[in-house]
Motif scaffolding. Structure first.
Motif, PDB file in Angstrom:
ATOM      1  N   GLU A 166      -0.023   1.890  -8.017  1.00  0.00           N
ATOM      2  CA  GLU A 166      -0.425   3.290  -8.108  1.00  0.00           C
ATOM      3  C   GLU A 166      -0.616   3.804  -9.532  1.00  0.00           C
ATOM      4  O   GLU A 166      -1.308   4.786  -9.740  1.00  0.00           O
ATOM      5  CB  GLU A 166       0.615   4.188  -7.405  1.00  0.00           C
ATOM      6  N   THR A 211       4.237   1.103   2.292  1.00  0.00           N
ATOM      7  CA  THR A 211       3.817   0.333   3.457  1.00  0.00           C
ATOM      8  C   THR A 211       3.207  -0.967   2.911  1.00  0.00           C
ATOM      9  O   THR A 211       3.085  -1.134   1.700  1.00  0.00           O
ATOM     10  CB  THR A 211       2.769   1.080   4.312  1.00  0.00           C
ATOM     11  N   THR A 231      11.315   8.615   0.873  1.00  0.00           N
ATOM     12  CA  THR A 231      10.105   8.824   0.076  1.00  0.00           C
ATOM     13  C   THR A 231      10.363   8.506  -1.388  1.00  0.00           C
ATOM     14  O   THR A 231      11.492   8.537  -1.865  1.00  0.00           O
ATOM     15  CB  THR A 231       9.680  10.291   0.202  1.00  0.00           C
ATOM     16  N   LYS A 270       0.888  -1.149   0.000  1.00  0.00           N
ATOM     17  CA  LYS A 270       0.000   0.000   0.000  1.00  0.00           C
ATOM     18  C   LYS A 270       0.925   1.196   0.000  1.00  0.00           C
ATOM     19  O   LYS A 270       1.842   1.277   0.813  1.00  0.00           O
ATOM     20  CB  LYS A 270      -0.870  -0.004   1.277  1.00  0.00           C
ATOM     21  N   PHE A 271       0.714   2.083  -0.956  1.00  0.00           N
ATOM     22  CA  PHE A 271       1.519   3.295  -0.973  1.00  0.00           C
ATOM     23  C   PHE A 271       0.725   4.412  -0.318  1.00  0.00           C
ATOM     24  O   PHE A 271      -0.412   4.685  -0.695  1.00  0.00           O
ATOM     25  CB  PHE A 271       1.911   3.664  -2.401  1.00  0.00           C
ATOM     26  N   ASP A 272       1.338   5.011   0.667  1.00  0.00           N
ATOM     27  CA  ASP A 272       0.717   6.117   1.385  1.00  0.00           C
ATOM     28  C   ASP A 272       1.122   7.399   0.648  1.00  0.00           C
ATOM     29  O   ASP A 272       2.279   7.797   0.663  1.00  0.00           O
ATOM     30  CB  ASP A 272       1.257   6.086   2.823  1.00  0.00           C
ATOM     31  N   LYS A 273       0.138   7.995  -0.057  1.00  0.00           N
ATOM     32  CA  LYS A 273       0.426   9.147  -0.920  1.00  0.00           C
ATOM     33  C   LYS A 273       0.262  10.437  -0.138  1.00  0.00           C
ATOM     34  O   LYS A 273      -0.773  10.647   0.494  1.00  0.00           O
ATOM     35  CB  LYS A 273      -0.528   9.109  -2.116  1.00  0.00           C
ATOM     36  N   ARG A 274       1.244  11.297  -0.183  1.00  0.00           N
ATOM     37  CA  ARG A 274       1.199  12.581   0.533  1.00  0.00           C
ATOM     38  C   ARG A 274       1.661  13.698  -0.383  1.00  0.00           C
ATOM     39  O   ARG A 274       2.060  13.451  -1.515  1.00  0.00           O
ATOM     40  CB  ARG A 274       2.114  12.517   1.762  1.00  0.00           C
ATOM     41  N   TYR A 286       5.367   9.340  -2.058  1.00  0.00           N
ATOM     42  CA  TYR A 286       4.804   8.086  -1.548  1.00  0.00           C
ATOM     43  C   TYR A 286       5.694   7.484  -0.471  1.00  0.00           C
ATOM     44  O   TYR A 286       6.919   7.514  -0.574  1.00  0.00           O
ATOM     45  CB  TYR A 286       4.688   7.062  -2.680  1.00  0.00           C
ATOM     46  N   TRP A 287       5.049   6.895   0.529  1.00  0.00           N
ATOM     47  CA  TRP A 287       5.731   5.997   1.458  1.00  0.00           C
ATOM     48  C   TRP A 287       5.262   4.575   1.150  1.00  0.00           C
ATOM     49  O   TRP A 287       4.061   4.334   0.967  1.00  0.00           O
ATOM     50  CB  TRP A 287       5.363   6.305   2.917  1.00  0.00           C
ATOM     51  N   ASP A 345       3.451  15.468  -5.139  1.00  0.00           N
ATOM     52  CA  ASP A 345       3.077  14.182  -4.540  1.00  0.00           C
ATOM     53  C   ASP A 345       4.308  13.331  -4.256  1.00  0.00           C
ATOM     54  O   ASP A 345       5.239  13.298  -5.054  1.00  0.00           O
ATOM     55  CB  ASP A 345       2.183  13.379  -5.500  1.00  0.00           C
TER      56      ASP A 345
END
Lengths: 258, 258
Positions: free
Chosen positions: B86, A211, B54, A195-199, A208-209, A206
């Motif tokens: 993604e 996880t 990141t 799962k990429f945590d998009k910030r 990504y982390w 944008d």
């Protein structure tokens, strides 16, 4: 043994990691210890080697004890290469890597810096073991690991390992009395459901982390995942011949002249 | 095929590499192409993944053509993970990685970023192939590779691959007419005899460059090294189950209660 064995100790969490310190203390009971470990953490480095930049090594004393210690600016695989070629005055009788802060069971072996160091030693025909504890924290308690680490290393020193085979040992995060024993296993078929945590960064871009959630798809009772769930220490013999021999026959039926 | 296949293309030499450009041009003939490749060279990254920093992705156009292209700040394995999770709107039918500038035969598979991308796709149960040319130079001539790349990719699209199996394809640096054909092989037992070139930096501190000589210890005539020396394209089916199954029986005779 007439002469005390020469033991090369390395890891991927870096030379100051508590897991490495535990491993050194056990190995000091078994032989002459030389530590060559990364000067900074190298987790998830896979089997990276340094070919386009320079390597530094520095002798240092982190803990009191009879061991010699060197920090290396490279990856775990680099540490083994430079130890064997530049630091040690004879071939080590064994190479041990770890104790990793975190699991290297099942598919994690592929991403593991700990195991890449052990595999690198195996490629050089040095008997090798990677040890990992199922606790990712820096402050993990390694006390219950020592008996298992010692027993397994003694067995390898005594029996040797087939050429091309390296041991991947994982230890449950339990007390010694809860652990039922040691099981020889195969690698479970498992993977990470990413799962990429998009910030968004302060400049509005944008990023990504990475996880993820670990998925064990393997119902077998002969796997490392099964053994660890049942509170056994798991040993998987691993090899660096990646050939999928069972697939060769099928591929030979393909038509490459179409 | 009713629908054109979705093809994920990646590599480890970076998104501008000529080998990747050749691979894209061949894949455009076979399906809908999405490129997700590192924004800078990642050779010898092994199976590294980015967990402590990141990741950025940027859509871009390097060459004209129907393909979509994205540069990613991570490793080859990261590119596959982020593409699948993604970027792509459906699962790719195949993932191809390369064409690498340089050999990934025999033990080189372990250090290879090209193959780590293919293995990562394989872990996600996507049929995958890594392609490499036996020429390390940036200006390598990939022209003669196209026929072999196309034939092998077509075979995988048509026949699929067993779960857990990924193809490692190496192509001799010869003209098309000199290449005798394609051979399915096992990975040769070989390694690098390292030599560290020791120097002193301007501040008087020692540092090292890793160099080495490739040693093929395997006399078999069924290996990738043998095939390549005989001017064949080699295909080795590789797996990410590293279990050395033949070693389990012996290990079970060890005494862990000593």
């Amino acid at each position: 043994m007439a002469k005390r064995p020469l033991i090369l100790v390395t890891n991927d969490d870096g030379i100051t990691a508590p897991g490495l310190r535990t491993l050194i203390s056990v190995m000091n009971q078994l032989g002459e210890v030389v530590v060559v470990a990364p000067d900074s953490p190298q987790s998830a480095m896979g089997h990276a080697i340094t070919i386009n930049s320079t390597l530094y090594i520095e002798e240092m004393t982190i803990d009191d004890g009879p061991q010699k210690e060197y920090a290396c600016s490279g990856t775990p695989a680099d540490c083994v290469k430079i130890a064997v070629n530049e630091i040690l005055d004879r071939r080590p009788d064994i190479c041990v890597s770890g104790i990793n802060h975190g699991s290297n069971s099942s598919i994690n072996v592929i991403y593991s810096g700990t195991m890449s160091a052990a595999l690198e030693a195996g490629i050089e025909s040095i008997p090798a073991i990677g040890f990992s504890l199922l606790d990712y924290s820096w402050g993990a308690n390694f006390e219950h690991c020592t008996t298992f680490v010692k027993t397994i290393a003694e067995n390898v020193l005594e029996n040797g390992l087939n050429d091309g085979v390296v041991l991947n040992v994982n230890i449950p995060n339990k007390t010694a009395s809860d652990i039922k024993g040691i099981k020889v296993c195969r690698q479970a078929r498992a993977n990470w459901k990413e799962k990429f945590d998009k910030r968004q960064n302060p400049m509005g871009r944008d990023y990504y982390w990475l996880t993820g959630e670990f998925i064990n798809m393997d119902q077998g009772e002969d796997t490392d995942e099964w053994a660890l769930e049942q509170d056994y220490v798991s040993i998987v013999p691993v090899q660096f011949d990646l050939t999928a021999h069972h697939a060769i026959k099928t591929l030979n039926t393909w038509d490459f002249n179409a």
